[in-house]
Design a protein around this motif. Structure first.
Motif, mmCIF file in Angstrom:
data_model
loop_
_atom_site.group_PDB
_atom_site.id
_atom_site.type_symbol
_atom_site.label_atom_id
_atom_site.label_comp_id
_atom_site.label_asym_id
_atom_site.label_seq_id
_atom_site.Cartn_x
_atom_site.Cartn_y
_atom_site.Cartn_z
ATOM 1 N N ASP A 1 30.442 -62.365 -11.049
ATOM 2 C CA ASP A 1 31.529 -61.721 -10.319
ATOM 3 C C ASP A 1 32.039 -60.480 -11.057
ATOM 4 O O ASP A 1 32.838 -59.722 -10.523
ATOM 5 C CB ASP A 1 32.693 -62.698 -10.097
ATOM 6 N N PHE A 2 31.634 -60.304 -12.296
ATOM 7 C CA PHE A 2 31.889 -59.041 -12.988
ATOM 8 C C PHE A 2 30.930 -57.974 -12.455
ATOM 9 O O PHE A 2 29.886 -58.279 -11.877
ATOM 10 C CB PHE A 2 31.649 -59.189 -14.493
ATOM 11 N N SER A 3 31.293 -56.730 -12.676
ATOM 12 C CA SER A 3 30.368 -55.645 -12.373
ATOM 13 C C SER A 3 29.171 -55.713 -13.315
ATOM 14 O O SER A 3 29.330 -55.915 -14.518
ATOM 15 C CB SER A 3 31.074 -54.302 -12.541
ATOM 16 N N PHE A 4 27.979 -55.550 -12.773
ATOM 17 C CA PHE A 4 26.795 -55.515 -13.619
ATOM 18 C C PHE A 4 26.734 -54.217 -14.416
ATOM 19 O O PHE A 4 26.183 -54.180 -15.511
ATOM 20 C CB PHE A 4 25.532 -55.653 -12.760
ATOM 21 N N SER A 5 27.281 -53.134 -13.854
ATOM 22 C CA SER A 5 27.289 -51.839 -14.539
ATOM 23 C C SER A 5 28.620 -51.658 -15.262
ATOM 24 O O SER A 5 29.669 -51.624 -14.624
ATOM 25 C CB SER A 5 27.104 -50.699 -13.533
ATOM 26 N N PRO A 6 28.626 -51.551 -16.581
ATOM 27 C CA PRO A 6 29.888 -51.395 -17.301
ATOM 28 C C PRO A 6 30.503 -50.011 -17.171
ATOM 29 O O PRO A 6 31.699 -49.836 -17.415
ATOM 30 C CB PRO A 6 29.513 -51.688 -18.750
ATOM 31 N N VAL A 7 29.691 -49.021 -16.782
ATOM 32 C CA VAL A 7 30.171 -47.644 -16.674
ATOM 33 C C VAL A 7 29.647 -47.051 -15.373
ATOM 34 O O VAL A 7 28.477 -47.261 -15.015
ATOM 35 C CB VAL A 7 29.685 -46.788 -17.867
ATOM 36 N N GLU A 8 30.520 -46.355 -14.649
ATOM 37 C CA GLU A 8 30.110 -45.642 -13.442
ATOM 38 C C GLU A 8 30.715 -44.245 -13.467
ATOM 39 O O GLU A 8 31.907 -44.093 -13.771
ATOM 40 C CB GLU A 8 30.555 -46.384 -12.184
ATOM 41 N N ASP A 9 29.909 -43.257 -13.189
ATOM 42 C CA ASP A 9 30.368 -41.868 -13.203
ATOM 43 C C ASP A 9 31.021 -41.510 -14.531
ATOM 44 O O ASP A 9 31.995 -40.755 -14.586
ATOM 45 C CB ASP A 9 31.337 -41.619 -12.052
ATOM 46 N N GLY A 10 30.506 -42.079 -15.617
ATOM 47 C CA GLY A 10 31.007 -41.771 -16.941
ATOM 48 C C GLY A 10 32.310 -42.451 -17.296
ATOM 49 O O GLY A 10 32.862 -42.209 -18.379
ATOM 50 N N LYS A 11 32.790 -43.338 -16.426
ATOM 51 C CA LYS A 11 34.060 -44.027 -16.679
ATOM 52 C C LYS A 11 33.833 -45.526 -16.802
ATOM 53 O O LYS A 11 33.017 -46.095 -16.082
ATOM 54 C CB LYS A 11 35.041 -43.766 -15.528
ATOM 55 N N PRO A 12 34.561 -46.196 -17.703
ATOM 56 C CA PRO A 12 34.414 -47.646 -17.819
ATOM 57 C C PRO A 12 34.923 -48.335 -16.568
ATOM 58 O O PRO A 12 35.949 -47.972 -16.004
ATOM 59 C CB PRO A 12 35.273 -47.991 -19.038
ATOM 60 N N VAL A 13 34.172 -49.317 -16.111
ATOM 61 C CA VAL A 13 34.521 -50.046 -14.898
ATOM 62 C C VAL A 13 35.605 -51.076 -15.205
ATOM 63 O O VAL A 13 35.532 -51.801 -16.198
ATOM 64 C CB VAL A 13 33.258 -50.741 -14.334
ATOM 65 N N ALA A 14 36.609 -51.139 -14.346
ATOM 66 C CA ALA A 14 37.720 -52.067 -14.567
ATOM 67 C C ALA A 14 37.245 -53.511 -14.643
ATOM 68 O O ALA A 14 37.704 -54.294 -15.475
ATOM 69 C CB ALA A 14 38.765 -51.913 -13.451
ATOM 70 N N ASN A 15 36.295 -53.877 -13.794
ATOM 71 C CA ASN A 15 35.839 -55.263 -13.706
ATOM 72 C C ASN A 15 34.548 -55.487 -14.503
ATOM 73 O O ASN A 15 33.713 -56.298 -14.145
ATOM 74 C CB ASN A 15 35.628 -55.648 -12.235
ATOM 75 N N ARG A 16 34.397 -54.782 -15.625
ATOM 76 C CA ARG A 16 33.210 -54.981 -16.452
ATOM 77 C C ARG A 16 33.370 -56.262 -17.285
ATOM 78 O O ARG A 16 34.469 -56.783 -17.469
ATOM 79 C CB ARG A 16 32.990 -53.791 -17.365
ATOM 80 N N VAL A 17 32.264 -56.761 -17.816
ATOM 81 C CA VAL A 17 32.285 -57.951 -18.662
ATOM 82 C C VAL A 17 32.956 -57.625 -19.989
ATOM 83 O O VAL A 17 32.660 -56.608 -20.613
ATOM 84 C CB VAL A 17 30.853 -58.459 -18.925
ATOM 85 N N GLU A 18 33.855 -58.519 -20.429
ATOM 86 C CA GLU A 18 34.459 -58.424 -21.758
ATOM 87 C C GLU A 18 34.783 -59.831 -22.242
ATOM 88 O O GLU A 18 35.042 -60.733 -21.427
ATOM 89 C CB GLU A 18 35.727 -57.572 -21.730
ATOM 90 N N PRO A 19 34.796 -60.065 -23.558
ATOM 91 C CA PRO A 19 35.045 -61.404 -24.092
ATOM 92 C C PRO A 19 36.401 -61.967 -23.631
ATOM 93 O O PRO A 19 37.428 -61.282 -23.716
ATOM 94 C CB PRO A 19 35.037 -61.186 -25.604
ATOM 95 N N GLY A 20 36.396 -63.181 -23.133
ATOM 96 C CA GLY A 20 37.631 -63.845 -22.733
ATOM 97 C C GLY A 20 38.209 -63.386 -21.417
ATOM 98 O O GLY A 20 39.260 -63.880 -20.979
ATOM 99 N N LYS A 21 37.546 -62.469 -20.745
ATOM 100 C CA LYS A 21 38.074 -61.873 -19.517
ATOM 101 C C LYS A 21 37.752 -62.749 -18.310
ATOM 102 O O LYS A 21 36.742 -63.452 -18.274
ATOM 103 C CB LYS A 21 37.449 -60.489 -19.341
ATOM 104 N N ARG A 22 38.623 -62.675 -17.284
ATOM 105 C CA ARG A 22 38.418 -63.396 -16.033
ATOM 106 C C ARG A 22 37.874 -62.416 -14.995
ATOM 107 O O ARG A 22 38.461 -61.355 -14.782
ATOM 108 C CB ARG A 22 39.748 -64.011 -15.554
ATOM 109 N N PRO A 23 36.767 -62.759 -14.331
ATOM 110 C CA PRO A 23 36.210 -61.838 -13.343
ATOM 111 C C PRO A 23 37.095 -61.724 -12.116
ATOM 112 O O PRO A 23 37.804 -62.669 -11.749
ATOM 113 C CB PRO A 23 34.869 -62.474 -12.987
ATOM 114 N N ARG A 24 37.068 -60.558 -11.505
ATOM 115 C CA ARG A 24 37.836 -60.349 -10.278
ATOM 116 C C ARG A 24 37.328 -61.276 -9.186
ATOM 117 O O ARG A 24 36.145 -61.574 -9.091
ATOM 118 C CB ARG A 24 37.704 -58.908 -9.814
#
Length: 584
Positions: free
Chosen positions: A444-467
């Protein structure tokens, strides 16, 4: 149903209640329908009760909740019982190995519990990128331990029970324990889903449990017992949720995740021990004379539902009735909501989500002004809500298909709306020796951590809850009295399903069964999507005349709704699935 049939079914809820309440010995409980296949419908009638009611995705689960309510249990007690039975009879959708959002009304205070899964501490933003740096194919990511998030459902159930439960913990676990021991018959729906499933049989434990020696799914009517799950429930009854997050069960989860032969994950015992349920304030908004409340981030569901309703508030939906003109408004409202959802919403512990701005009346009015009553806008752009702070940017998607919903009102007027999930059907296709499937929630996280050179809000990070898109909802009337409990499974389509049901209940004054069964329609900021095989298909030409790109798709919602009337409770369970609404 056709339009004339819909009009014939449109009944005053109070009048219908009065007719049903005096209907003789069967008062308070509708007969459970025969389970349906994975697609198609089973005709259902509205249910009525004078004291309490539960609507859930399987008759056995609903009956377990009804049993607990009849014993004097609270709405939360019943929710625990229902969820654990669903783990058995609807294993593709929810259970111990997943997570949930619960919205609770205790008669005076409304709150929400966030039992969403979390990413392991070792998780990195590039988790779902292949060796070539490109996003993995969906099922390459899903199947195996890589996609499994730290489960939250068990801790959520215990947290809610400790504060709002009335019956002993062991008593509310008992219906599922008994069913796991004695077994239940495989329904056509479960058999059909197993028949369609491509990946589950590769897991040895799941293959032994769900399939015959010849590799075919166990037949409809086969009695399926789960002694391992019964043992797990007895352990939890004796030792509480701590026994799930440490000890043998936790070790089993970690071993199942990290020991997957082709796609192992990195969850640890420390990840499980660290898991916490978050109690959050409910997100509420006005719609006409009603107050509509639900779960805030990390779910995008309630924000999007309220944005849709705010746009619809600018027209007379009651006068439009179901048809192309109503769908035009619903779809345009959906485009605007999904545009904002994709850019702004993620886990609030990692992203400064501008909830206040996204639900600000002035902002929503300006967004609604973008709707042309006669022409589709095509693809909407995200807005610029007020009260923003610096945060991560970038659109991303995340949807869950293995999901279920529970609506409950108890004898004291307390209510639970809970949407619960393991993400895709049958989750990560990993079964523990403790008797339950594990989620694939990390996809449920974004597979792409960066889009258009910007970090994606819903990217994978340790301890994070997916949107999430889950939207468990509780509605209050103009006097702040409990009016309705609503929700649905269905991935990102949940948002449109719940909005449709609310329009049916609040604008068109339909009973909850008819509201649930209305054709599903809407837009996720792409094509306007109409439910194939329903009356909605006839609206395609009218919408295309307004500039809509229209697609006919299957939309297998599972709306469960309960409405409070002066005479008692009325409920409906989506005819697209095998659930029921029953009460006392």
């Amino acid at each position: 149903m056709d339009h004339l049939a819909w009009r014939a079914c449109r009944l005053g809820v109070a009048g219908l209640m009065a007719a049903l309440v005096w209907s003789g010995p069967s008062q308070g409980q509708a007969l459970a329908p025969s389970p349906e296949a994975p697609t198609g419908r089973t005709a259902k009638t509205i249910s009525a009760a004078t004291r309490d009611m539960v609507a859930a995705a399987n008759p056995l689960a609903a009956q377990a909740g009804r049993q607990i309510l009849a014993a004097g249990g609270s709405a939360v007690d019943a929710a625990v019982a229902v969820q654990l039975v669903l783990n058995l009879v609807e294993p593709q959708s929810s259970g111990m190995g997943g997570g949930a959002f619960m919205v609770l009304w205790d008669g005076s205070v409304l709150t929400t519990l966030d039992g969403r899964e979390t990413a392991p501490a070792a998780a990195k933003p590039d988790r779902f990128l292949g060796a070539d740096g490109k996003p993995m194919k969906f099922y390459d990511a899903v199947v195996g331990g890589r996609s499994v998030g730290v489960p939250g459902t068990v801790r959520l159930l215990e947290t809610a029970h400790k504060k709002w439960g009335k019956l002993p913990w062991a008593q509310v676990l008992a219906p599922a324990t008994t069913l796991a021991d004695t077994g239940f018959t495989i329904s056509p729906r479960l058999n059909g889903l197993l028949t369609q499933e491509k990946y589950l049989a590769a897991d040895p434990r799941a293959r032994d449990y769900f399939y015959d020696a010849d590799g075919k799914p166990k037949a409809v009517g086969t009695v399926l017992k789960n002694p391992a799950f019964a043992t797990t429930l007895r352990t939890l009854a004796d030792k509480g949720a701590d026994a799930f997050y440490s000890g043998d069960i936790a070790a089993d989860i970690v071993a199942s995740v990290t020991g997957h032969p082709t796609n192992p994950g990195d969850m640890t015992l420390e990840d499980l021990k660290a898991y916490k349920v978050e109690e959050r304030p409910a997100l509420c908004g006005k719609y006409r004379t009603y107050k509509v409340c639900g779960m805030g981030p990390p779910s995008s569901g309630q924000i999007a539902v309220q944005q849709i309703l705010a746009t619809l508030q600018e027209t007379d939906m009651a006068a439009l009735k179901p048809g192309p003109d109503a769908v035009h408004w619903v779809s345009e409202a959906g485009r605007l909501a999904f545009a904002d959802r994709g850019l702004y919403v993620a886990d609030p512990a990692f992203v400064s989500v501008p909830v206040r701005g996204l639900t600000d009346p002035g902002y929503l009015k300006s967004r609604a002004a973008l709707v042309d009553p006669n022409r589709s806008m095509g693809k909407a752009k995200p807005g610029d809500p007020p009260f923003q702070k610096a945060f991560l940017w970038g659109a991303s998607e995340g949807i869950e298909f293995g999901t279920s919903h529970i609506s409950i009102v108890d004898r004291n007027g307390n209510a639970v709306s809970m949407t619960t999930t393991i993400e895709d059907g049958f989750g990560a296709r990993v079964m523990t020796k403790s008797g339950f499937l594990l989620n694939n929630e990390l996809t449920d996280f974004s597979f792409s951590p960066v889009e258009d050179g910007k970090p994606v809000a819903n990217r994978v990070e340790p301890g994070k809850r997916p949107r999430s898109s889950m939207a468990p909802t509780i509605v209050f009337d103009s006097n702040d009295k409990l009016y309705a409990v609503v929700g649905s499974p269905g991935g990102s389509l949940i948002i449109n399903y719940v909005a449709k049901a609310l329009v049916g209940l609040l604008d068109w004054k339909l009973d909850p069964q008819v509201a649930a069964d209305l054709p599903n329609v809407g837009s996720r900021n792409g094509p306007t999507e109409l439910e194939a095989g329903t009356e909605a298909a006839d609206w395609k030409a009218g919408l295309e005349a307004k500039g809509h790109e229209v697609k006919l798709i299957d939309q297998n919602s599972g709306i469960h709704a309960i409405v409070v009337t002066p005479a008692g409770l009325v409920g409906g369970a989506d005819s697209r699935r095998e659930g029921v609404a029953i009460g006392n």
